[in-house]
Motif scaffolding. Structure first.
Motif, mmCIF file in Angstrom:
data_model
loop_
_atom_site.group_PDB
_atom_site.id
_atom_site.type_symbol
_atom_site.label_atom_id
_atom_site.label_comp_id
_atom_site.label_asym_id
_atom_site.label_seq_id
_atom_site.Cartn_x
_atom_site.Cartn_y
_atom_site.Cartn_z
ATOM 1 N N GLN A 141 38.995 44.753 36.863
ATOM 2 C CA GLN A 141 38.256 45.741 36.067
ATOM 3 C C GLN A 141 38.994 47.078 36.067
ATOM 4 O O GLN A 141 39.757 47.378 36.998
ATOM 5 N N PRO A 163 32.400 49.164 47.416
ATOM 6 C CA PRO A 163 32.432 48.961 45.963
ATOM 7 C C PRO A 163 33.261 47.727 45.637
ATOM 8 O O PRO A 163 34.255 47.450 46.295
ATOM 9 N N GLY A 186 49.677 48.670 39.231
ATOM 10 C CA GLY A 186 50.913 48.678 38.442
ATOM 11 C C GLY A 186 51.018 47.409 37.619
ATOM 12 O O GLY A 186 50.047 46.969 37.012
ATOM 13 N N VAL A 201 34.091 54.997 41.250
ATOM 14 C CA VAL A 201 34.396 55.318 39.854
ATOM 15 C C VAL A 201 33.375 54.596 38.977
ATOM 16 O O VAL A 201 33.158 53.385 39.131
ATOM 17 N N GLY A 241 35.030 45.558 42.263
ATOM 18 C CA GLY A 241 35.334 45.354 40.849
ATOM 19 C C GLY A 241 35.421 43.866 40.572
ATOM 20 O O GLY A 241 34.478 43.110 40.816
ATOM 21 N N GLY A 242 36.584 43.409 40.123
ATOM 22 C CA GLY A 242 36.757 41.990 39.796
ATOM 23 C C GLY A 242 37.090 41.115 40.989
ATOM 24 O O GLY A 242 37.192 39.894 40.853
ATOM 25 N N GLY A 243 37.308 41.720 42.154
ATOM 26 C CA GLY A 243 37.610 40.932 43.363
ATOM 27 C C GLY A 243 38.979 40.273 43.328
ATOM 28 O O GLY A 243 39.208 39.263 43.986
ATOM 29 N N THR A 244 39.941 40.865 42.577
ATOM 30 C CA THR A 244 41.286 40.276 42.518
ATOM 31 C C THR A 244 42.272 40.966 43.458
ATOM 32 O O THR A 244 43.460 40.662 43.440
ATOM 33 N N GLY A 245 41.778 41.903 44.243
ATOM 34 C CA GLY A 245 42.650 42.689 45.111
ATOM 35 C C GLY A 245 43.359 41.816 46.138
ATOM 36 O O GLY A 245 42.801 40.841 46.649
HETATM 37 C C1 LIG Z 1 47.362 36.713 40.188
HETATM 38 C C2 LIG Z 1 47.290 38.162 40.540
HETATM 39 C C3 LIG Z 1 48.307 39.019 40.115
HETATM 40 C C4 LIG Z 1 48.238 40.385 40.409
HETATM 41 N N1 LIG Z 1 49.236 41.210 39.933
HETATM 42 C C5 LIG Z 1 49.160 42.529 40.171
HETATM 43 C C6 LIG Z 1 50.158 43.424 39.646
HETATM 44 O O1 LIG Z 1 51.093 43.015 38.966
HETATM 45 N N2 LIG Z 1 50.020 44.739 39.927
HETATM 46 C C7 LIG Z 1 48.976 45.222 40.674
HETATM 47 O O2 LIG Z 1 48.904 46.442 40.889
HETATM 48 N N3 LIG Z 1 48.040 44.403 41.184
HETATM 49 C C8 LIG Z 1 48.100 43.077 40.953
HETATM 50 N N4 LIG Z 1 47.137 42.255 41.456
HETATM 51 C C9 LIG Z 1 46.085 42.799 42.339
HETATM 52 C C10 LIG Z 1 44.779 43.202 41.635
HETATM 53 O O3 LIG Z 1 44.614 42.526 40.397
HETATM 54 C C11 LIG Z 1 44.747 44.709 41.413
HETATM 55 O O4 LIG Z 1 44.759 45.362 42.664
HETATM 56 C C12 LIG Z 1 43.513 45.179 40.625
HETATM 57 O O5 LIG Z 1 43.670 46.530 40.267
HETATM 58 C C13 LIG Z 1 42.204 45.024 41.410
HETATM 59 O O6 LIG Z 1 41.135 45.236 40.511
HETATM 60 P P1 LIG Z 1 39.697 44.579 40.796
HETATM 61 O O7 LIG Z 1 38.777 45.048 39.731
HETATM 62 O O8 LIG Z 1 39.813 43.122 40.962
HETATM 63 O O9 LIG Z 1 39.342 45.297 42.176
HETATM 64 P P2 LIG Z 1 38.721 44.707 43.523
HETATM 65 O O10 LIG Z 1 39.602 43.665 44.105
HETATM 66 O O11 LIG Z 1 37.307 44.331 43.298
HETATM 67 O O12 LIG Z 1 38.778 46.004 44.444
HETATM 68 C C14 LIG Z 1 39.997 46.573 44.820
HETATM 69 C C15 LIG Z 1 39.724 47.894 45.560
HETATM 70 O O13 LIG Z 1 39.166 48.842 44.673
HETATM 71 C C16 LIG Z 1 37.864 49.248 45.089
HETATM 72 N N5 LIG Z 1 37.079 49.367 43.870
HETATM 73 C C17 LIG Z 1 36.884 48.443 42.896
HETATM 74 N N6 LIG Z 1 36.177 48.970 41.880
HETATM 75 C C18 LIG Z 1 35.922 50.259 42.224
HETATM 76 C C19 LIG Z 1 35.251 51.333 41.577
HETATM 77 N N7 LIG Z 1 34.693 51.200 40.374
HETATM 78 N N8 LIG Z 1 35.182 52.520 42.226
HETATM 79 C C20 LIG Z 1 35.759 52.691 43.439
HETATM 80 N N9 LIG Z 1 36.396 51.709 44.088
HETATM 81 C C21 LIG Z 1 36.488 50.510 43.477
HETATM 82 C C22 LIG Z 1 37.400 48.174 46.054
HETATM 83 O O14 LIG Z 1 36.497 48.706 46.992
HETATM 84 C C23 LIG Z 1 38.708 47.759 46.688
HETATM 85 O O15 LIG Z 1 39.065 48.663 47.703
HETATM 86 C C24 LIG Z 1 47.165 40.883 41.176
HETATM 87 C C25 LIG Z 1 46.144 40.024 41.600
HETATM 88 C C26 LIG Z 1 46.188 38.676 41.286
HETATM 89 C C27 LIG Z 1 45.075 37.789 41.753
#
Ligand SMILES: Cc1cc2nc3c(=O)[nH]c(=O)nc-3n(C[C@H](O)[C@H](O)[C@H](O)COP(=O)(O)OP(=O)(O)OC[C@H]3O[C@@H](n4cnc5c(N)ncnc54)[C@H](O)[C@@H]3O)c2cc1C
Length: 456
Positions: free
Chosen positions: A143, A72, A153, A209, A74-78
């Motif tokens: 996302q 899965p 967090g 989710v 989401g926004g790929g920011t992990g």
């Molecule tokens: C500049 C920067 C600052 C950041 N600061 C913080 C911070 O302060 N605190 C923090 O916690 N994180 C931070 N992050 C990390 C990141 O933004 C978080 O982890 C965020 O929650 C990831 O969301 P995403 O939609 O990009 O998920 P993704 O990177 O796409 O995925 C993250 C994980 O979730 C899974 N996933 C995604 N969507 C779903 C879904 N719908 N159902 C099931 N699994 C799913 C994926 O398989 C993967 O394992 C930061 C990142 C950046 C680039």
């Protein structure tokens, strides 16, 4: 958006989802996440863009029938490589599940689909006098589904807690492709085992989710950041402990070490003394009166042993704080960042040892993070094209994890285990606790096809 496909698994998936919802020549944008700047990349046979929970279920059922891994996205920011498809197969992108199904400001709640971008939820709440407190640092791109999957967090988690605290219900698709609903628009529920909490933070390894009920609170009337500047880690960490020990409850307590301050300081919204090598950011919030009183108390407590205390405007301060990671990345094109946690009284050791570990591996190292939660973002500055340096950063990261465990903390406070910390759960937790993880994974996902290689 996706193009129509002609062959491979994409052909069958396109029959399930319709033309335009499948890519069988995956764009690299879908096989990377924020760990790209440390050289991590996966590979996929197809990328799918379902538009509903039911379509997500069809894709998962197809993967289960054909023994194909599914990641899965989401926004790929992990920052842990969780969305990187390390074992190939299908990447399932949640962008098209972007509807706000319900928003009820008078009841402080909303029902949103997983692909809704974090900033949109925050704005929706703000425009209606409410606040959605989780504030991970890439809100324009991350996302809600990704925030829930990582239990994200952010700075204000010190007072308000992490994402899971603000989720009252979940809709998810679980193997072999069924849509389940847990909780809902109600605030208490002890009827069953806590499956909601199990899915929150499970990094896409137990289910996908597709929607969530979120709760909000009325927005505080005022928020006043207070920034203390110090000439060393000991003085800065001493100030943090004094704030907590005084019984003050700021909304956030953040820090930056000297290197991070050097990298990002030029853009700080205000003048910084040249001899400052450590920054503490605290924020007072509440009613106008409460926030002003707390701000004055923070100025006093943070002032002790400081070289300066400044009180910038909140929007500018937090925008600057969100840019710290990018300022560090811009130095050499990449960074290898971890998110270890230590007990508050070991914070200074973790900050100083981060730099020492970097030195041992011939790497520039720095840290910043959510000080009040003991959450240290230890970073090595790297050139993502220099393989030898990336190897040294990987070795350094292993030492960071070992340090977190030795200091009585955790290998991850908010980014998750993902791919980058694989294998480390076994070292942090006892054998039986890790066995229970494996058994739970098997119950949800008996074929082990959901985000394989991650978490455990
Ligand atoms: C500049 C920067 C600052 C950041 N600061 C913080 C911070 O302060 N605190 C923090 O916690 N994180 C931070 N992050 C990390 C990141 O933004 C978080 O982890 C965020 O929650 C990831 O969301 P995403 O939609 O990009 O998920 P993704 O990177 O796409 O995925 C993250 C994980 O979730 C899974 N996933 C995604 N969507 C779903 C879904 N719908 N159902 C099931 N699994 C799913 C994926 O398989 C993967 O394992 C930061 C990142 C950046 C680039």
């Amino acid at each position: 958006m996706a193009a129509a496909v002609a062959a491979g698994p994409g052909k069958e998936l396109a029959e399930l989802l319709g033309d335009g919802a499948v890519l069988d020549r995956p764009d690299p944008v879908y096989t990377r996440d924020a760990t790209e700047t440390r050289g991590i990349e996966g590979h996929a046979d197809a990328v799918v863009f379902p538009a509903s929970a039911e379509e997500v279920g069809r894709v998962l059922a197809w993967c289960y029938e054909h023994d194909v891994p599914l990641t899965p996205r989401g926004g790929g920011t992990g920052f842990a490589g969780g969305a990187v498809p390390v074992e190939g197969g299908v990447v399932l992108v949640l962008d098209r599940l972007d509807r706000v199904r319900a928003f009820e400001p008078l009841l402080w709640r909303a029902h949103v689909e997983a692909g809704v971008v974090t900033r949109r939820v925050q704005q929706l709440a703000r425009e209606n006098g409410l606040v959605f407190p989780p504030d991970p640092g890439a809100p324009e791109q991350s996302q809600i589904g990704g925030n829930i999957a990582t239990n994200a967090g952010g700075p204000h988690a010190f007072k308000y807690g992490v994402t899971g605290r603000w989720v009252t219900g979940l809709e998810a698709v679980v193997p072999p492709g069924e849509v389940i609903s847990i909780g809902g628009p109600f605030r208490k529920d002890v009827a069953g085992y806590d499956l909601k909490s199990l899915l929150i933070g499970s990094e896409g390894t137990l289910g996908i989710v597709t929607a969530a009920w979120l709760r909000f609170i009325p927005a505080p009337e005022a928020a006043y950041p207070v920034v203390g500047l110090y000439t060393g880690t000991a003085d800065g960490c001493g100030a943090i402990e004094r704030v907590v020990g005084s019984g003050l409850v700021p909304a956030a307590i953040e820090y930056l070490d000297g290197f991070a301050l050097d990298a990002a300081g030029a853009a700080f919204p205000g003048a910084l003394p040249t001899d400052a090598t450590f920054m503490v950011i605290a924020e007072a919030d509440g009613s106008l009166e409460e926030a002003a009183r707390l701000r004055d108390e923070l100025v006093e407590v943070l002032g002790e042993g400081s070289v300066a205390v400044v009180t910038p405007e909140p929007t500018e301060l937090w925008r600057w704080r969100e840019g710290v990671a990018f300022a560090v990345i811009s130095l050499r094109g990449g960074k290898s960042g971890e998110d270890i946690v230590v007990p508050l009284d070991r914070l200074a050791e973790a900050i100083e040892e981060t730099v020492e570990i970097g030195r041992r591996h011939d790497l520039q190292a720095c840290s910043w993070g959510h000080a009040g939660d003991g959450n240290v973002h230890s970073n090595f500055v790297v050139d993502p094209h220099d393989e030898a340096e990336l190897d040294r950063a990987r070795a350094g990261a292993e030492e960071l994890f070992a340090m977190a465990i030795r200091l009585g903390g955790s290998i991850s406070g908010e980014h998750g285990i993902g791919w980058t910390k694989r294998g480390w759960l076994d070292r942090q937790w006892g054998t039986r606790a890790v066995e229970l993880h494996r058994e739970l994974k098997h119950v949800f996902d008996p074929k082990g096809l959901l985000n394989p290689g991650k978490k455990i």
